[in-house]
Design a protein around this motif. Structure first.
Motif, PDB file in Angstrom:
ATOM      1  N   ASP A 189      74.264  67.885  43.802  1.00 30.15           N
ATOM      2  CA  ASP A 189      72.880  67.571  43.456  1.00 30.15           C
ATOM      3  C   ASP A 189      72.482  68.567  42.375  1.00 30.15           C
ATOM      4  OD1 ASP A 189      70.184  67.185  43.211  1.00 30.15           O
ATOM      5  OD2 ASP A 189      69.697  67.514  45.323  1.00 30.15           O
ATOM      6  N   ILE A 190      72.264  68.073  41.155  1.00 32.48           N
ATOM      7  CA  ILE A 190      72.019  69.012  40.044  1.00 32.48           C
ATOM      8  C   ILE A 190      70.739  69.809  40.256  1.00 32.48           C
ATOM      9  CG2 ILE A 190      73.315  67.611  38.401  1.00 32.48           C
ATOM     10  CD1 ILE A 190      70.643  66.716  37.214  1.00 32.48           C
ATOM     11  N   GLN A 191      69.846  69.333  41.112  1.00 31.72           N
ATOM     12  CA  GLN A 191      68.616  70.081  41.367  1.00 31.72           C
ATOM     13  C   GLN A 191      68.890  71.363  42.145  1.00 31.72           C
ATOM     14  OE1 GLN A 191      65.825  69.319  39.828  1.00 31.72           O
ATOM     15  NE2 GLN A 191      66.957  67.583  38.946  1.00 31.72           N
ATOM     16  N   GLU A 192      70.072  71.442  42.751  1.00 32.68           N
ATOM     17  CA  GLU A 192      70.434  72.669  43.453  1.00 32.68           C
ATOM     18  C   GLU A 192      70.875  73.761  42.488  1.00 32.68           C
ATOM     19  OE1 GLU A 192      73.357  71.643  46.342  1.00 32.68           O
ATOM     20  OE2 GLU A 192      71.972  70.477  47.588  1.00 32.68           O
ATOM     21  N   SER A 194      70.274  76.214  39.227  1.00 28.01           N
ATOM     22  CA  SER A 194      69.097  76.825  38.608  1.00 28.01           C
ATOM     23  C   SER A 194      68.819  76.139  37.277  1.00 28.01           C
ATOM     24  CB  SER A 194      69.337  78.320  38.387  1.00 28.01           C
ATOM     25  OG  SER A 194      70.340  78.520  37.390  1.00 28.01           O
ATOM     26  N   ALA A 195      67.587  76.253  36.784  1.00 27.86           N
ATOM     27  CA  ALA A 195      67.225  75.643  35.503  1.00 27.86           C
ATOM     28  C   ALA A 195      68.124  76.176  34.392  1.00 27.86           C
ATOM     29  CB  ALA A 195      65.763  75.920  35.191  1.00 27.86           C
ATOM     30  N   ARG A 198      71.588  74.505  34.702  1.00 34.57           N
ATOM     31  CA  ARG A 198      71.547  73.112  34.250  1.00 34.57           C
ATOM     32  C   ARG A 198      71.526  73.040  32.733  1.00 34.57           C
ATOM     33  NH1 ARG A 198      67.651  72.610  38.363  1.00 34.57           N
ATOM     34  NH2 ARG A 198      65.957  72.392  36.849  1.00 34.57           N
ATOM     35  N   HIS A 224      73.068  60.546  31.793  1.00 35.71           N
ATOM     36  CA  HIS A 224      73.004  61.493  32.911  1.00 35.71           C
ATOM     37  C   HIS A 224      71.740  62.357  32.822  1.00 35.71           C
ATOM     38  CE1 HIS A 224      74.191  64.371  35.956  1.00 35.71           C
ATOM     39  NE2 HIS A 224      75.249  63.637  36.215  1.00 35.71           N
ATOM     40  N   PRO A 225      71.053  62.563  33.950  1.00 32.02           N
ATOM     41  CA  PRO A 225      69.816  63.368  33.943  1.00 32.02           C
ATOM     42  C   PRO A 225      70.026  64.834  33.591  1.00 32.02           C
ATOM     43  CG  PRO A 225      70.460  62.785  36.199  1.00 32.02           C
ATOM     44  CD  PRO A 225      71.316  61.969  35.275  1.00 32.02           C
ATOM     45  N   ILE A 226      71.272  65.293  33.532  1.00 32.59           N
ATOM     46  CA  ILE A 226      71.508  66.696  33.184  1.00 32.59           C
ATOM     47  C   ILE A 226      70.951  67.026  31.801  1.00 32.59           C
ATOM     48  CG2 ILE A 226      73.788  66.322  32.131  1.00 32.59           C
ATOM     49  CD1 ILE A 226      72.824  69.309  34.369  1.00 32.59           C
ATOM     50  N   ASP A 228      68.192  66.213  30.617  1.00 33.49           N
ATOM     51  CA  ASP A 228      66.767  66.559  30.697  1.00 33.49           C
ATOM     52  C   ASP A 228      66.565  68.069  30.740  1.00 33.49           C
ATOM     53  OD1 ASP A 228      66.145  63.867  30.727  1.00 33.49           O
ATOM     54  OD2 ASP A 228      66.010  63.752  32.916  1.00 33.49           O
ATOM     55  N   ALA A 229      67.606  68.781  31.142  1.00 25.27           N
ATOM     56  CA  ALA A 229      67.505  70.244  31.242  1.00 25.27           C
ATOM     57  C   ALA A 229      67.337  70.900  29.879  1.00 25.27           C
ATOM     58  CB  ALA A 229      68.742  70.806  31.932  1.00 25.27           C
TER      59      ALA A 229
END
Length: 382
Positions: A189-192, A194-195, A198, A224-226, A228-229
């Motif tokens: 889970d990429i939300q796990e 750190s900013a 990511r 991929h939502p990555i 967005d980082a």
């Protein structure tokens, strides 16, 4: 609990010395330990070590408490607890040695998953020490073991792909880094993350996609939502650059020369990028013609669309053919290319609109053909 038990003494001490937000955990640890509820105790320790404020306690917790009842717990969890402690060590060599010892401790026929995980994490620390040979040996060993497992815990896959990706990054093997980094993101889970992690992973993936000599389809990354980082960071422009490459937009690429020059790695590989953007422009040109009834394209048309001298077009097309980006043939006498197939690719909004237009043209063509046949041989449609 035995008052002479070091684990008991440690828990008692932390109940009085730990901050008020953490002290209740140590009381609960003691209660579960006394009741021998090992599964519940494992889950509670796992919860504790994932609290950022508990980071300074990870080494002591492992050495003074977890080791006391490690024989009762899942060995994969034991390795994860040991890893949490190792990440707090001041010395990377010490952390590498510590995880190597943990791997030896769990190297039994019944705990091979834990052994693989501990070995991979020891490889991570060896990689930080630039010991690429040892890292490669461990990766090869672990890959064979993973392939022999019937079921694999996702945390082991994640560890394997992370270490592989970092290894290939150190080797500047862009294609392999890209592949393994995307596989890593599929396991977590990429939300796990750190900013900062990511954003770094997204940046590295963009660099790998651009500089790899065998990646010409960016769909997996662009969707991929990555990515967005990177919004709001100094590297946000990398997404626009990736989109320019995906659509073969040479003008957009050239307009970003200032940003490219700010990145030494991209600047050093300028010739690679120049060839790649022209290959992408060639693919885009051929893609637009698929289904439009125009599959034979003169060299001079390709030269104009790729902004290359006409004498270089044959070599460009041969490169695209050899990479499997297109299928077709070259007529050297007539100086034209016939294309039967173009590699499937990620479509942006403009490219989707182009596809819609082509479908509309195809529909119109089918209707026109049907009407002509009806006029020529009406009995067929009676």
């Amino acid at each position: 609990m035995d008052v002479d038990n070091p684990a008991h003494n440690y828990l008692q001490q932390q109940q009085t010395e730990a901050p008020s937000a953490l002290a209740p955990y140590f009381r609960e640890f003691e209660d579960l330990y006394e009741r021998k509820l090992w599964h519940q105790l494992t889950k509670k320790v796992e919860e504790f070590i994932n609290i950022p404020e508990a980071a300074p306690y990870r080494i002591g917790l492992y050495n003074e408490f977890v080791k006391d009842w490690q024989r009762h717990m899942n060995k994969v969890k034991l390795v994860l607890f040991a890893l949490a402690a190792a990440r707090r060590f001041d010395s990377v060599p010490e952390a590498a040695e510590f995880m190597t010892k943990i791997a030896k401790d769990v190297d039994t026929p019944e705990t091979q998953e834990a052994y693989v995980l501990a070995s991979l994490e020891s490889a991570h620390f060896k990689l930080l020490l630039n010991d690429l040979d040892s890292t490669r040996d461990i990766l090869d060993l672990c890959q064979k073991k993973i392939e022999s497992f019937t079921l694999v815990d996702p945390v082991i896959y994640a560890s394997f792909y992370r270490v592989c990706a970092d290894y290939y990054k150190a080797k500047a093997s862009f294609g392999q880094y890209y592949k393994n980094a995307l596989l890593l993101l599929a396991c977590i889970d990429i939300q796990e993350l750190s900013a900062e992690d990511r954003a770094q992973r997204a940046y590295d993936l963009c660099i790998a996609a651009l500089l790899s000599d065998n990646i010409y389809n960016f769909g997996d990354l662009l969707s991929h939502p990555i990515l967005d980082a990177l919004k709001g960071t100094e590297h946000e422009w990398m997404v626009a650059l990736l989109l320019a490459f995906n659509s073969g937009d040479i003008a957009k690429y050239e307009s970003m020369a200032g940003s490219l020059n700010s990145q030494p790695l991209l600047k050093q590989q300028e010739s690679t990028l120049q060839q790649k953007i022209r290959l992408m422009a060639l693919i885009e040109s051929m893609f637009k013609r698929q289904g439009a009834g125009t599959r034979m394209v003169p060299f001079n048309v390709i030269a104009a669309e790729t902004k290359m001298p006409i004498n270089d077009i044959e070599h460009l097309v041969m490169k695209a053919l050899s990479l499997g980006l297109i299928r077709g043939s070259i007529d050297q006498v007539k100086k034209q290319v016939t294309v039967q197939w173009v590699q499937p690719r990620y479509l942006g909004k403009d490219q989707i609109q182009s596809l819609v237009d082509r479908l509309a043209q195809w529909e119109s063509h089918v209707k026109h053909t049907a009407q002509k046949m009806n006029q020529t041989a009406p009995e067929l449609f009676a």
